[in-house]
Every structure is written in structure tokens, then in C-alpha cells.
Design a protein around this motif. Structure first.
Motif, short mmCIF file in Angstrom:
data_model
loop_
_atom_site.label_atom_id
_atom_site.label_comp_id
_atom_site.label_asym_id
_atom_site.label_seq_id
_atom_site.Cartn_x
_atom_site.Cartn_y
_atom_site.Cartn_z
N LEU A 1 0.83 -1.20 0.00
CA LEU A 1 0.00 0.00 0.00
C LEU A 1 0.86 1.25 0.00
O LEU A 1 0.60 2.20 -0.76
N ILE A 2 1.89 1.27 0.86
CA ILE A 2 2.77 2.44 0.89
C ILE A 2 3.52 2.60 -0.42
O ILE A 2 3.71 3.71 -0.94
N GLY A 3 3.95 1.47 -1.01
CA GLY A 3 4.65 1.54 -2.30
C GLY A 3 3.77 2.08 -3.41
O GLY A 3 4.20 2.92 -4.21
N LEU A 4 2.50 1.65 -3.46
CA LEU A 4 1.58 2.16 -4.48
C LEU A 4 1.28 3.64 -4.26
O LEU A 4 1.13 4.41 -5.23
N MET A 5 1.18 4.06 -3.00
CA MET A 5 0.95 5.49 -2.72
C MET A 5 2.12 6.34 -3.17
O MET A 5 1.94 7.43 -3.74
N LEU A 6 3.35 5.86 -2.95
CA LEU A 6 4.52 6.60 -3.41
C LEU A 6 4.58 6.65 -4.93
O LEU A 6 4.94 7.68 -5.52
N MET A 7 4.23 5.54 -5.60
CA MET A 7 4.21 5.53 -7.06
C MET A 7 3.22 6.55 -7.60
O MET A 7 3.50 7.26 -8.57
N LYS A 8 2.04 6.61 -6.99
CA LYS A 8 1.04 7.57 -7.44
C LYS A 8 1.52 9.00 -7.21
O LYS A 8 1.30 9.89 -8.05
N ALA A 9 2.17 9.25 -6.06
CA ALA A 9 2.65 10.60 -5.77
C ALA A 9 3.75 11.03 -6.74
O ALA A 9 3.85 12.21 -7.09
N LEU A 10 4.57 10.08 -7.18
CA LEU A 10 5.65 10.39 -8.12
C LEU A 10 5.20 10.34 -9.57
O LEU A 10 6.01 10.57 -10.48
N GLY A 11 3.94 10.02 -9.84
CA GLY A 11 3.43 9.98 -11.20
C GLY A 11 3.83 8.74 -11.97
O GLY A 11 3.82 8.77 -13.22
N LEU A 12 4.17 7.66 -11.28
CA LEU A 12 4.57 6.41 -11.94
C LEU A 12 3.35 5.53 -12.16
O LEU A 12 2.51 5.37 -11.26
N GLY A 13 3.24 4.97 -13.37
CA GLY A 13 2.13 4.09 -13.68
C GLY A 13 2.44 2.64 -13.32
O GLY A 13 3.59 2.26 -13.10
N ILE A 14 1.38 1.84 -13.26
CA ILE A 14 1.53 0.41 -12.98
C ILE A 14 1.75 -0.31 -14.31
O ILE A 14 0.89 -0.27 -15.20
N ASN A 15 2.89 -0.94 -14.47
CA ASN A 15 3.19 -1.69 -15.67
C ASN A 15 3.88 -2.99 -15.29
O ASN A 15 3.97 -3.35 -14.11
N THR A 16 4.36 -3.70 -16.29
CA THR A 16 4.96 -5.01 -16.03
C THR A 16 6.20 -4.89 -15.14
O THR A 16 6.42 -5.70 -14.24
N MET A 17 7.01 -3.86 -15.37
CA MET A 17 8.25 -3.71 -14.59
C MET A 17 7.95 -3.38 -13.13
O MET A 17 8.55 -3.97 -12.21
#
Length: 359
Positions: free
Chosen positions: A323-339
Motif C-alpha cells: 500500500l505504501i509503495g503504491l501510494m509513493l508511485m502515485k505521488a511520483l506519477g509512476l504508472g503500474i506496468n509489467t516492470m
């Protein structure tokens, strides 16, 4: 450069462009390919070079070398900034057998109605349309009529070219007003072109319709497109680098849904390639592997620790870390992809290991 052989294209177009771009700072390799009427030059820069500064330098050199190119050659152009695997969507437009729409109409319809609205979507770099028939006004000259009426081929070419031009006519000043005089020469209908007057060798006007068959017809094809063996107009959409593919694909598909409503009833639309479908499937596979990994890790922890309190503490670290990792990804503008999904799967082992050690 229509009419030039590959040797002439190499000597008069490719070599001057290569010489111009060779001196740019950061250039490592220059490759070229010369074909009949076409020259393609590829400039490879150092991997640490600023891509926008490099494109600006190449554009400046191309502007300088344009004056050295043949008069029949079009101005050199830079290809859009696209990703090597940037094709996100490919759509084919076909016709029903009994419809009134022709391939010429379909090609013009797709070119005018789809290209600019899709290019306006953020993240789209290029829209390539090929196939169909390119419409043009054709003048099929009758040599016998030219000889009978005393008209030269050069006079016909000059007359047709002059009829398509718009020239200034000055100003009409009177009554305290200034009015612009502008003869309109842009021809939109074949009948207007047929009524163009051509001067013969005696200086008398002769209508173009008496010298040639003026019609609207397809241009000479250099390649074609089809879908399941049926002639088609194919539209290929490329994205910019470092842009999230699923996000751009969804935006393009929403725009296509709106544009498709303007098509005639006898036009069929087929999606022949969708890169996001492969990405969605890969994400689904990685997500399934992640869930299976969580279940296996939970079973191993419960069996080996034999301590419900320690097992709950260790297992609670998995969803909280994700959950914390997904929140940080969203805050940094990173999308969810295979990598990114693969990284989260690998991180599950480290999260559990750290939780057990800290416990």
C-alpha cells in the motif's frame, strides 16, 4: 524528389545532408538510404546527449542545406520524436461492398477527420495513414488535339499552374474606404479546372476541356494496405517516449469512439493491433503470481514459526508495504506496468524477511 534515380538522390540530396549533420557536436554515426525519389538519413548521437538540443541542431543544419537541394526536392523534415516500440494502436477502415463511399472518399475522410484530433491528445507523437486511394485532379492530354489547336504542352502546364495560384490584386480606394482586390484561383471542383483557358501559339484562348480529359482520379500508388484481403485504409498511432502506454491508449480509444460516430454507415472499423492488451495481460499474470506468492509465504510462515502472533505481524507487513509503495508511485506519477509489478513481487520476499528479522 520525384523523378530522381537512386544515384541522383545519393549525389544531390543524401551527401549534402550527411556533410551538414556530420559536424554537429555529439554525433557518433550517420547512416543513410537512397531510393528512387526518396532520401533517408539517420543521425545517431551519444546516449547522454540532450534529445531536444540534438533535434534543434539537426533542424538548423537542414535549414542551411535546403538551398543546395534540387528544385524538385521537397524541404527535408525531421521525423517525430517516437519510441522504438511506440506503436500503441493500429486501426483498419474497410468498406461494405454495396456502399456509396469509395476508397478515395475513405482516405480523405480518415485523413481529415482523424489525424489532427488524435495528434491533439497528450502523449501521441505520430499518426500515420496509408492505403486507400489519394484523390487528385488529373489532366489526361490528347496529343492530337494539341497539334490541331496549336497548343504546346508547356502552355498547358503554365495555364494549369497559373489557374491554381492566388495572386494579389492591389487595393481599391474610394469613398473613404480601402478594399482588397484578390483574385481567387484555388480550384475545388474538376469542372472549374476544365474551364481554364490555355493560350495557343496564335495567342487565342482554348478551353482545357477541349484539349484533355479532366477528371478526379486516384494518384499512382506506391504501396497499399489491406485487411483480411480487403482493400483498407490503415491508421497507425505512435506515442512519445516515457509516456504511459495504457493511459495514452485509453485516451485515444475514447477519442476514436467519438470520431467513429461521424463515419458513413458503409465504413467498418477494425482494431488490428493494441499494445496495451499485451501489457494488461502481463500485469494480470504478474498480479496472479503476486497473490499466489502471498498465499505461499503466509502458509510457510504459519507452519514454520508456529506462532500466531509472529505470523500476524509478518503477514501484516505485506499489504502495508504494498500500500505504501503504491501510494509513493502515485505521488511520483509512476504508472503500474509489467516492470513495476514485477518489482513489487520481488519485494515481497524482502518485506517478509525483514519482518521476521525485526520481530
Amino acid at each position: 524528389a520525384d523523378g530522381l534515380s537512386p544515384e541522383e538522390v545519393e549525389a544531390r540530396i543524401t551527401l549534402p545532408i550527411e556533410s551538414a549533420v556530420n559536424g554537429i557536436a555529439g554525433v557518433q554515426t550517420v547512416r543513410s538510404s537512397s531510393k528512387a525519389g526518396l532520401s533517408m538519413v539517420q543521425v545517431v548521437f551519444d546516449q547522454n546527449a540532450d534529445i531536444f538540443r540534438a533535434r534543434q541542431s539537426v533542424a538548423e543544419r537542414l535549414q542551411q542545406v535546403s538551398a543546395q537541394l534540387p528544385a524538385t526536392a521537397s524541404a527535408p523534415e525531421l521525423s517525430p520524436l517516437v519510441s522504438p516500440l511506440g506503436t500503441i494502436l493500429q486501426v483498419a477502415f474497410t468498406l461494405k461492398g454495396d456502399g456509396p463511399t469509395t476508397l478515395m472518399d475513405l482516405q480523405q475522410l480518415v485523413l481529415r477527420s482523424y489525424r489532427n484530433p488524435i495528434l491533439a491528445i497528450p502523449g501521441v507523437a505520430q499518426v500515420t495513414i496509408y492505403g486507400g486511394e489519394e484523390a487528385q485532379h488529373q489532366v489526361l492530354i490528347d496529343p492530337h488535339e494539341l497539334q490541331v489547336k496549336g497548343v504546346t504542352l508547356q502552355a498547358v502546364m503554365q495555364g494549369v499552374t497559373g489557374a491554381m495560384a492566388t495572386s494579389p490584386g492591389g487595393f481599391l480606394i474610394g469613398g473613404g474606404q480601402e478594399r482588397l482586390i484578390r483574385p481567387v484561383g484555388q480550384i475545388s471542383q474538376t469542372s472549374d479546372l476544365a474551364d481554364v483557358a490555355i493560350r495557343n501559339q496564335q495567342g487565342k484562348p482554348v478551353l482545357l476541356s477541349t484539349l484533355a480529359d479532366v477528371q478526379r482520379g486516384p494518384a499512382l500508388k506506391r504501396g497499399d494496405a489491406s485487411f483480411n484481403g480487403v482493400p483498407a485504409v490503415v491508421m497507425m498511432i505512435n506515442k512519445q517516449p516515457d509516456v504511459d502506454t495504457p493511459t495514452v491508449t485509453r485516451a485515444v480509444e475514447e477519442r476514436l469512439t467519438v470520431l467513429n460516430q461521424t463515419l458513413p454507415a458503409d465504413v467498418l472499423i477494425h482494431t488490428t493491433f493494441r499494445q496495451s492488451a499485451f501489457i494488461d495481460k502481463a500485469i494480470a499474470n504478474v498480479s496472479s503470481a503476486m497473490l499466489e506468492g502471498v498465499v505461499i509465504v503466509s502458509a510457510v510462515i504459519v507452519l514454520f514459526l508456529m506462532n500466531w502472533r509472529g505470523a500476524v505481524i509478518s503477514l501484516s507487513a505485506i499489504p502495508l508495504s504494498l500500500l505504501i509503495g503504491l501510494m509513493l508511485m502515485k505521488a511520483l506519477g509512476l504508472g503500474i506496468n509489467t516492470m513495476t509489478m514485477g518489482g513489487l513481487v520481488v519485494a515481497i520476499g524482502s518485506v517478509v524477511d525483514d519482518a521476521i528479522v525485526d520481530m
